[in-house]
Design an enzyme around this catalytic site. Structure first.
Site, PDB file in Angstrom:
ATOM      1  N   GLU A  80      84.699  40.752  53.102  1.00 24.84           N
ATOM      2  CA  GLU A  80      85.432  39.830  54.148  1.00 24.84           C
ATOM      3  C   GLU A  80      85.472  38.489  53.373  1.00 24.84           C
ATOM      4  O   GLU A  80      84.450  38.074  53.091  1.00 24.84           O
ATOM      5  CB  GLU A  80      84.659  39.575  55.504  1.00 24.84           C
ATOM      6  CG  GLU A  80      85.152  40.742  56.403  1.00 24.84           C
ATOM      7  CD  GLU A  80      84.488  40.415  57.930  1.00 24.84           C
ATOM      8  OE1 GLU A  80      84.943  41.168  58.851  1.00 24.84           O
ATOM      9  OE2 GLU A  80      83.661  39.628  58.009  1.00 24.84           O
ATOM     10  N   CYS A  81      86.530  37.837  52.979  1.00 22.30           N
ATOM     11  CA  CYS A  81      86.729  36.425  52.816  1.00 22.30           C
ATOM     12  C   CYS A  81      86.060  36.390  51.531  1.00 22.30           C
ATOM     13  O   CYS A  81      86.482  36.921  50.421  1.00 22.30           O
ATOM     14  CB  CYS A  81      86.323  35.321  53.691  1.00 22.30           C
ATOM     15  SG  CYS A  81      86.786  33.938  53.298  1.00 22.30           S
ATOM     16  N   GLY A  82      84.832  35.779  51.245  1.00 23.94           N
ATOM     17  CA  GLY A  82      84.001  35.643  49.893  1.00 23.94           C
ATOM     18  C   GLY A  82      83.585  37.240  49.458  1.00 23.94           C
ATOM     19  O   GLY A  82      83.609  37.370  48.208  1.00 23.94           O
TER      20      GLY A  82
END
Length: 440
Positions: free
Chosen positions: A325-327
């Site tokens: 997720e994201c990073g």
């Protein structure tokens, strides 16, 4: 239900977090068990709440969660609930989601928690009462118990503001003078993470003493109330990605919503933390790997030099699902360009290439319909989440994971990615952080 208060304000940056942390710390010193909550999508404030209260802070989100989910999460064995709002009290999106527009006022109305309004009164005196009066009368379903004045310049200033509040019939719970010593450092996604502050305990002690000295704690406790459902039982709505989940957890990967971990464990899953920054690989006994968001851009050099982590992750992914997720999504890509223009090699399990050299904010709620499965979640499932990052996508060549819409229903280009590997493994990633399954 445990009586509670929600700390809100007319806008961001007015002192909600300072008052919340000080109140949590002060009541903890008194020996009270106080349960903190955070309204809306936020990872950083809840970590500070947890440190101040000694109890895990949980997010309550009126756009992403149903009223039943919120009420179930709010059930707690504690003496008092203290919830911190986000932005201004009535601020949210234009179109309602599950239980509202994502405003703190939605949570206050649903749970019956009176609002303590933090007012930055610098540059005004009696006029502040007009602001407080407007907020107190804006919505019949929201009770404003009173205000705490912030950035009070002098005793004379305090007396003038209190005079206006008295004439407007607004209770004043306290007056906080300007005090920069307890200011919390910030970076581009908000406050610096709690675990990064070596002086955190000292800051919390100062905040607790500050609020004790300038606020009427007894009056605040007495103002707490609850009008939420007495008992709510909601089964977990999101299945775990596996029964043994290798979960990346360190300063680069720390953004995990507590309610998700609780739901996974309630369904029998075991969490196996590991640290990519310490060059640790996922536990080989796990049947799924999850890389949360965080700040990989601040640690891109270290991540790019890891040998065991990247090799172990690649080996794991050949036969088992991996999701970021994201990073975490960025770490699964081919490379990440830091703010100084230096490119750092990432895991290479997806073709994603991202850059912070030209930062652009991506912020808002997301409604995603999965085109292919995610670990533990079937294709066609609709998920509600939130996106908040400054990365620019340079390349996103893999198959899209989902159709992603913003809160107005408009499509966004951050569709996520997915790739199947020859050994049967599947790698996927999204820029949005999953909060809950959409009810319809």
């Amino acid at each position: 239900m445990t009586p509670g208060l929600i700390i809100s304000a007319p806008a961001s940056g007015t002192g909600k977090t300072t008052l919340t942390l000080g109140l949590l710390a002060a009541l903890r010193v008194r020996g009270m068990q106080v349960q903190p909550f955070k309204s809306g999508p936020d990872y950083i404030d809840p970590a500070f709440h947890t440190a101040a209260a000694g109890r895990a802070s949980v997010n309550l989100d009126a756009w992403a969660m149903t009223a039943e989910q919120i009420a179930a999460l709010a059930q707690t064995q504690a003496d008092l609930v203290v919830a911190e709002g986000s932005m201004g009290l009535f601020d949210g999106v234009a179109r309602p989601g599950e239980a509202g527009i994502g405003a703190s006022a939605d949570i206050a109305a649903l749970m019956g928690w009176p609002v303590v309004l933090v007012l930055d009164v610098s540059g005004q005196a009696q006029s502040a009462a007009a602001v407080a009066h407007g907020f107190a009368t804006m919505c019949p379903g929201v009770t404003v118990a009173g205000v705490v004045l912030n950035k009070v310049a002098s005793p004379r200033h305090d007396a003038l503001v209190r005079d206006g509040m008295a004439r407007a019939g607004i209770t004043v719970f306290g007056s906080l003078p300007r005090k920069t010593e307890i200011a919390l450092p910030e970076r581009h996604l908000g406050l610096v993470q709690a675990e990064e502050l070596p002086r955190l305990q000292s800051i919390l002690e100062q905040a607790g003493a500050f609020v004790t000295a300038h606020c009427d704690l007894d009056a605040l406790i007495a103002a707490a109330a609850s009008g939420g459902p007495e008992t709510v039982s909601v089964p977990p709505v999101l299945p775990p990605p596996g029964q043994r989940i290798a979960l990346a957890r360190d300063a680069a990967f720390s953004f995990v919503y507590p309610h998700l971990i609780t739901e996974w464990r309630a369904q029998g899953a075991t969490i196996l933390p590991f640290s990519p920054l310490a060059d640790e690989a996922p536990d080989p006994s796990a049947d799924a790997c999850w890389l949360p968001g965080g700040y990989p851009e601040l640690h891109a050099g270290r991540l790019g030099c890891t040998q065991n982590f990247r090799a172990g992750l690649r080996d794991f992914a050949q036969t088992r699902p991996v999701h970021g997720e994201c990073g975490g999504y960025m770490a699964l890509g081919t490379g990440l360009i830091a703010a100084d223009g230096t490119r750092h090699e990432m895991a290479g399990l997806l073709g994603l290439e991202t850059s912070f050299a030209k930062r652009r904010m991506h912020l808002g709620y997301r409604l995603a319909t999965l085109a292919t499965p995610m670990p533990g979640i079937a294709a066609s499932t609709r998920l509600r989440g939130h996106e908040f990052h400054y990365a620019t996508i340079l390349s996103q060549p893999d198959a899209p994971l989902a159709e992603v819409l913003d809160a107005t229903g408009a499509p966004v280009p951050e569709t996520g990615s997915t790739r199947s590997l020859p050994g049967g493994g599947r790698v996927s990633g999204t820029f949005f952080h999953m909060i809950a399954k959409a009810s319809a």
